[in-house]
Enzyme design. Sequence first.
Site, PDB file in Angstrom:
ATOM      1  N   ASP A 199       0.836  -1.204   0.000  1.00  0.00           N
ATOM      2  CA  ASP A 199       0.000   0.000   0.000  1.00  0.00           C
ATOM      3  C   ASP A 199       0.869   1.251   0.000  1.00  0.00           C
ATOM      4  O   ASP A 199       0.572   2.236  -0.666  1.00  0.00           O
ATOM      5  CB  ASP A 199      -0.891   0.028   1.256  1.00  0.00           C
ATOM      6  CG  ASP A 199      -1.888  -1.118   1.247  1.00  0.00           C
ATOM      7  OD1 ASP A 199      -1.850  -1.922   0.295  1.00  0.00           O
ATOM      8  OD2 ASP A 199      -2.685  -1.204   2.193  1.00  0.00           O
ATOM      9  N   ALA A 200       1.958   1.184   0.774  1.00  0.00           N
ATOM     10  CA  ALA A 200       2.833   2.355   0.887  1.00  0.00           C
ATOM     11  C   ALA A 200       3.461   2.674  -0.459  1.00  0.00           C
ATOM     12  O   ALA A 200       3.535   3.827  -0.880  1.00  0.00           O
ATOM     13  CB  ALA A 200       3.914   2.095   1.920  1.00  0.00           C
TER      14      ALA A 200
ATOM     15  N   SER B 251     -12.889   8.234  -4.316  1.00  0.00           N
ATOM     16  CA  SER B 251     -11.933   7.926  -3.252  1.00  0.00           C
ATOM     17  C   SER B 251     -11.619   9.233  -2.522  1.00  0.00           C
ATOM     18  O   SER B 251     -12.183  10.275  -2.833  1.00  0.00           O
ATOM     19  CB  SER B 251     -10.674   7.296  -3.834  1.00  0.00           C
ATOM     20  OG  SER B 251     -10.117   8.161  -4.784  1.00  0.00           O
TER      21      SER B 251
ATOM     22  N   GLU C  29     -13.255   9.807  11.971  1.00  0.00           N
ATOM     23  CA  GLU C  29     -13.661   8.411  12.164  1.00  0.00           C
ATOM     24  C   GLU C  29     -12.574   7.483  11.642  1.00  0.00           C
ATOM     25  O   GLU C  29     -11.818   7.860  10.738  1.00  0.00           O
ATOM     26  CB  GLU C  29     -14.965   8.131  11.407  1.00  0.00           C
ATOM     27  CG  GLU C  29     -14.762   8.286   9.910  1.00  0.00           C
ATOM     28  CD  GLU C  29     -16.062   8.233   9.106  1.00  0.00           C
ATOM     29  OE1 GLU C  29     -16.665   7.173   9.090  1.00  0.00           O
ATOM     30  OE2 GLU C  29     -16.426   9.259   8.490  1.00  0.00           O
TER      31      GLU C  29
ATOM     32  N   LYS D 157     -10.667   4.867   9.448  1.00  0.00           N
ATOM     33  CA  LYS D 157     -10.806   4.461   8.047  1.00  0.00           C
ATOM     34  C   LYS D 157     -10.682   2.944   8.014  1.00  0.00           C
ATOM     35  O   LYS D 157      -9.594   2.390   8.226  1.00  0.00           O
ATOM     36  CB  LYS D 157      -9.706   5.112   7.212  1.00  0.00           C
ATOM     37  CG  LYS D 157      -9.824   4.849   5.724  1.00  0.00           C
ATOM     38  CD  LYS D 157      -8.767   5.658   4.971  1.00  0.00           C
ATOM     39  CE  LYS D 157      -8.937   5.497   3.466  1.00  0.00           C
ATOM     40  NZ  LYS D 157      -8.749   4.114   3.013  1.00  0.00           N
TER      41      LYS D 157
ATOM     42  N   ASP E 191     -10.225  -0.693   6.822  1.00  0.00           N
ATOM     43  CA  ASP E 191      -9.440  -1.252   5.720  1.00  0.00           C
ATOM     44  C   ASP E 191     -10.167  -2.479   5.187  1.00  0.00           C
ATOM     45  O   ASP E 191      -9.861  -3.609   5.537  1.00  0.00           O
ATOM     46  CB  ASP E 191      -8.038  -1.625   6.222  1.00  0.00           C
ATOM     47  CG  ASP E 191      -7.074  -1.847   5.082  1.00  0.00           C
ATOM     48  OD1 ASP E 191      -7.437  -1.564   3.914  1.00  0.00           O
ATOM     49  OD2 ASP E 191      -5.947  -2.296   5.357  1.00  0.00           O
TER      50      ASP E 191
ATOM     51  N   ARG F  80     -17.297  -0.799  -5.507  1.00  0.00           N
ATOM     52  CA  ARG F  80     -16.952   0.486  -6.094  1.00  0.00           C
ATOM     53  C   ARG F  80     -16.548   0.354  -7.565  1.00  0.00           C
ATOM     54  O   ARG F  80     -16.841   1.220  -8.373  1.00  0.00           O
ATOM     55  CB  ARG F  80     -15.811   1.128  -5.307  1.00  0.00           C
ATOM     56  CG  ARG F  80     -15.394   2.441  -5.939  1.00  0.00           C
ATOM     57  CD  ARG F  80     -14.749   3.348  -4.955  1.00  0.00           C
ATOM     58  NE  ARG F  80     -13.466   2.823  -4.530  1.00  0.00           N
ATOM     59  CZ  ARG F  80     -12.765   3.349  -3.538  1.00  0.00           C
ATOM     60  NH1 ARG F  80     -13.254   4.367  -2.849  1.00  0.00           N
ATOM     61  NH2 ARG F  80     -11.608   2.844  -3.201  1.00  0.00           N
TER      62      ARG F  80
ATOM     63  N   GLU G 102     -18.243   0.079   4.393  1.00  0.00           N
ATOM     64  CA  GLU G 102     -17.107  -0.804   4.166  1.00  0.00           C
ATOM     65  C   GLU G 102     -17.436  -2.210   4.645  1.00  0.00           C
ATOM     66  O   GLU G 102     -17.890  -2.394   5.780  1.00  0.00           O
ATOM     67  CB  GLU G 102     -15.905  -0.252   4.956  1.00  0.00           C
ATOM     68  CG  GLU G 102     -14.574  -0.719   4.457  1.00  0.00           C
ATOM     69  CD  GLU G 102     -14.039   0.148   3.303  1.00  0.00           C
ATOM     70  OE1 GLU G 102     -14.787   1.027   2.811  1.00  0.00           O
ATOM     71  OE2 GLU G 102     -12.897  -0.080   2.892  1.00  0.00           O
TER      72      GLU G 102
ATOM     73  N   TYR H 273     -20.986   4.555   6.558  1.00  0.00           N
ATOM     74  CA  TYR H 273     -20.413   5.857   6.899  1.00  0.00           C
ATOM     75  C   TYR H 273     -20.740   6.944   5.882  1.00  0.00           C
ATOM     76  O   TYR H 273     -20.301   8.075   6.036  1.00  0.00           O
ATOM     77  CB  TYR H 273     -18.898   5.758   7.084  1.00  0.00           C
ATOM     78  CG  TYR H 273     -18.153   5.112   5.939  1.00  0.00           C
ATOM     79  CD1 TYR H 273     -18.053   5.751   4.693  1.00  0.00           C
ATOM     80  CD2 TYR H 273     -17.547   3.873   6.097  1.00  0.00           C
ATOM     81  CE1 TYR H 273     -17.382   5.159   3.637  1.00  0.00           C
ATOM     82  CE2 TYR H 273     -16.869   3.276   5.052  1.00  0.00           C
ATOM     83  CZ  TYR H 273     -16.786   3.917   3.818  1.00  0.00           C
ATOM     84  OH  TYR H 273     -16.128   3.340   2.782  1.00  0.00           O
TER      85      TYR H 273
ATOM     86  N   LYS I 153      -3.664   9.021   6.678  1.00  0.00           N
ATOM     87  CA  LYS I 153      -3.206   7.625   6.703  1.00  0.00           C
ATOM     88  C   LYS I 153      -2.221   7.387   7.857  1.00  0.00           C
ATOM     89  O   LYS I 153      -1.433   8.270   8.202  1.00  0.00           O
ATOM     90  CB  LYS I 153      -2.516   7.272   5.380  1.00  0.00           C
ATOM     91  CG  LYS I 153      -3.357   7.497   4.136  1.00  0.00           C
ATOM     92  CD  LYS I 153      -4.410   6.422   3.948  1.00  0.00           C
ATOM     93  CE  LYS I 153      -3.856   5.153   3.362  1.00  0.00           C
ATOM     94  NZ  LYS I 153      -3.983   5.035   1.916  1.00  0.00           N
TER      95      LYS I 153
ATOM     96  N   CYS J  24      17.956 -22.608  30.385  1.00  0.00           N
ATOM     97  CA  CYS J  24      17.484 -22.816  29.021  1.00  0.00           C
ATOM     98  C   CYS J  24      16.070 -23.406  29.052  1.00  0.00           C
ATOM     99  O   CYS J  24      15.842 -24.409  29.731  1.00  0.00           O
ATOM    100  CB  CYS J  24      18.420 -23.773  28.293  1.00  0.00           C
ATOM    101  SG  CYS J  24      17.787 -24.332  26.710  1.00  0.00           S
TER     102      CYS J  24
ATOM    103  N   CYS K 103      16.113 -27.239  27.841  1.00  0.00           N
ATOM    104  CA  CYS K 103      16.753 -28.363  28.539  1.00  0.00           C
ATOM    105  C   CYS K 103      17.042 -28.056  30.005  1.00  0.00           C
ATOM    106  O   CYS K 103      17.574 -28.910  30.715  1.00  0.00           O
ATOM    107  CB  CYS K 103      18.041 -28.765  27.841  1.00  0.00           C
ATOM    108  SG  CYS K 103      19.355 -27.547  28.011  1.00  0.00           S
TER     109      CYS K 103
ATOM    110  N   CYS L 129      22.748 -21.267  26.178  1.00  0.00           N
ATOM    111  CA  CYS L 129      22.512 -22.507  26.907  1.00  0.00           C
ATOM    112  C   CYS L 129      23.830 -23.270  26.984  1.00  0.00           C
ATOM    113  O   CYS L 129      24.551 -23.385  26.006  1.00  0.00           O
ATOM    114  CB  CYS L 129      21.463 -23.336  26.180  1.00  0.00           C
ATOM    115  SG  CYS L 129      21.355 -25.019  26.797  1.00  0.00           S
TER     116      CYS L 129
ATOM    117  N   CYS M 148      20.822 -30.503  25.035  1.00  0.00           N
ATOM    118  CA  CYS M 148      19.811 -29.511  24.680  1.00  0.00           C
ATOM    119  C   CYS M 148      19.186 -29.880  23.332  1.00  0.00           C
ATOM    120  O   CYS M 148      19.883 -29.927  22.322  1.00  0.00           O
ATOM    121  CB  CYS M 148      20.452 -28.129  24.595  1.00  0.00           C
ATOM    122  SG  CYS M 148      19.248 -26.834  24.280  1.00  0.00           S
TER     123      CYS M 148
HETATM  124 ZN   LIG Z   1      19.311 -25.889  26.304  1.00  0.00          ZN
END
Ligand SMILES: [Zn+2]
Length: 705
Positions: free
Chosen positions: A43-44, A92, A126, A128, A130, A149, A184, A236, A324, A429, A432, A447, A453
Amino acid sequence: MTDTIKIDAMTRDQAVAELARLADILARANVAYHTDDAPDISDAEYDQLKRRNAEIEAQFPDLKRDDSPSEQVGAPVADGFSKVTHAVAMLSLSNAFDDADVSEFDTRIRKYLGLGADTALSYTAEPKIDGLSLSLRYEDGVLTQAATRGDGAVGENVTANARTIDDIPATLERAPAILEVRGEVYMSHPDFEALNDRQAAAGQKTFANPRNAAAGSLRQLDANITRARPLRFFAYAWGALSDPLADSQMGAIERLCALGFQTNPLTRLCDGPEEMIAHYKLIEQERATLGYDIDGVVYKVNELGLQSRLGFRSTTPRWAVAHKFPAELAWTRLDAIDIQVGRTGALSPVARLTPVTVGGVVVSNATLHNEDYIAGRDNKGEQIRDGKDIRVGDWVQVYRAGDVIPKVADVDLSKRLKDAQPYIMPDRCPECNSEAVREPGDAVRRCTGGLICPAQAVEKLKHFVSRAAFDIDGLGAKQVEQFHSDKWIAEPADIFTLRDRYDTGLQQLKNREGWGEKSAANLFDAIDDRRNIGLGRMIFALGIRHVGEAAANLLATHYGTWDAFSTAMRTAEEGNDAWDDLLSIDGVGAVMAGSLATTFNQEAEIASIDRLVAHLNIEEAVRPDTSGSPVAGKTVVFTGTLEKMTRAEAKARAEALGAKVSGSVSAKTDLLVAGPGAGSKAKKAADLGIETIDEDGWLDLIGAL
Ligand SMILES: [Zn+2]
C-alpha cells in the site's frame, strides 16, 4: 523508486516517459488489488507512486495523460459479475500523511469558503476501515442492489452476496424512498484467523490479511461461499437520496445508526485540526485492539451545506481527507516475551504481540535480540529508544519494512501498567533447563547444555562427527540430520548403540535411500573403529564453547588421561587448585576455563558424557619422552626478562621435558626461573621457600649450557 529522477530536474521527454511508466504500473496494481484481490505491491509503495505521478502532473500539467492514474478509482468490473452504474459516483479520498497536511486541509477549506481563522468550523473524525467499499441501494425500504466500487462509476453487482451479511438489513423502516447507503465490508481479526485456519485445514489458499479475505469473500460468484464467510459492514456515507438524512455529517451517521446500520463508535466531532490530530493519535493507539483493520482516520466537514458548497475535484471530494497511518509503523500491545533457543544455544527473546496489520501484513511477533536490547541499550552500552526498557503488557510501536523482521521502535510509557516489572532474562534454558550463561563482552545468553539440549542437538552431533572430532566414515552431517530426525540418535552415546539397536533395524537402514546392507555394515564397522579415540579428539568432540581443536590438544597433553581431565573439570571452581592448575596451561584463559567448568557442572550434561564414555576406550595423550629429564613432573614458573630465549621457547622446552609451566607462583610451584626485573613472583617464591634460579641456572639444569 521515487529517487529514480528528481522531478525538479526532469525534462519534458523524461516526464512523458515517467508518466507512461507510472500509468502502467498503477493500472496493473489496480487490477491486482481490486479485481484479483491479490495486491502485488505494498500500500505504501502504491501511495508513493501515485503521489509521484501527481507531482509530475503538477509540474507538467499539459502532459497529463488521458488515462492518468489520478483520474482513476479502483479497477474495472471483473468478468463474471454484472455491471452496476452508480447513480452517484463512488469516489476515493485524497490523503494526508502528517499533521501539517491536516492543518493545510483546514486552511484550504477556509480559503475556499472565505472563512476567517476565528470562524468555527467542525469536522467529523472516524477510523478508516481497511476493507472493501460497498454501495447498498434501498427503494421504499427494501434492499434492491449492492455494488462494489469498481472504477467509481461502474461497479460489480454483488447483491446476492450482500444479502448474506448480517450487518446489512434487508429492509428499513421510515427510510427515504430512495437511499443509497455506503460503507465498508470487512472481516474481524478473530474471524480472519478462524477462516485462515479452516482454509489451511482444507488445503486451500490462506489470505494475507483481513482486507484480502473480505474482498475475496464478497466477490464470489457463488453467494453460498460468501454466506459461509463471516463478513461485517460499517455504514459511513450515502449516494443517491430522495430526502436528506440530516443537515450534518454527524447527524446523518446517527440517522444511519437509527435505521439499523452499524456505524463506527469511534466517530467524533472535532473543533479543528488540533482536536482532529488528537483523535487520530487516540485511534492510532487503539488500532491493535479494535478487532478489525483500519489504515487511518477520515476527516469530513461536518455541515452538509458546506460540503455541497465545497463540492468535488475530479475524483475526490474537497470536504474530506484520509489521514493515513504510517505504512511501516503501528502501535500494539506486547502480550508476552518468549525465549527461542537457536541451533548454537543462543537464547533469543521474541515479543508476542496482539496482532496488528502493518503495510498489509499481519504482525504478531517481533524480535527483541537480547537482554540489553530489552533494557534499552545497544551493544556498545549506548541508549536506544531513549533508554526506555520493554516490559510485558507495554504498548509498543512496531516497525516493519519490506521483508525485515518486525522490530519494536518505541514504547509508550504513559500506558505502562503500574505493576509492570522489568524483564529478567531466564538463567536456565527453556529447552533443557541447563544454565544459560552470558559471558563478558557477549550480548547473548547461551545454553550450556551442549549435548543434552534438544535445540542444539543436531549442531552438536554434526560437530561430534566432524573431521577433527570422531570423523566416522559414512556418518557425515547429512546422515546425522537424517538419523536425528528419525529419532535414532539423540546424543553422541546413541551412535555407539546403533548396531545393537538396529540389528533388526538393518532392514530400515537398507530401505533408506543410499543405504544397502553393505553400507550399513560398513557404517557399524566404522563406528566400532572409533571406540578407540585420542583424548584430544574426545575433548574437542564435546563441542564445549571456546574449546577449539588446538585447545583440546593442549588440555589433553596437560592432563594426559580422560580420568585426570574430567576429574579436574568437575572440581575446578574459581580460586581452587584445580582452577589454578587449569589456568596455568599456556593458551587457557579465564573464559575457556569458565566454559569448561560450567559444562562439567551440569548434572544432565555429565550424565550424557558418562553414557558416551562407557562405550569408548579413550587413549592417553602421547606425552613427550621425559625419562631422565631433571624437571619431569615439576611445576616451573618463568618470570622477569629472559635474555637467551623467548618466553614461548622457554615454556615449550620445559613442557617437552615433562615440566608443567604455570603463570603464577603457588605452594605447588617447584621451581622459579627468574630473570632481571622479577618482582612480586620472586618475592612470593622466597616467602614460600621455593627454589629460585636464574636463566643460566635453568639452562645448566636442563643441560643446554
Ligand atoms: Zn538448552
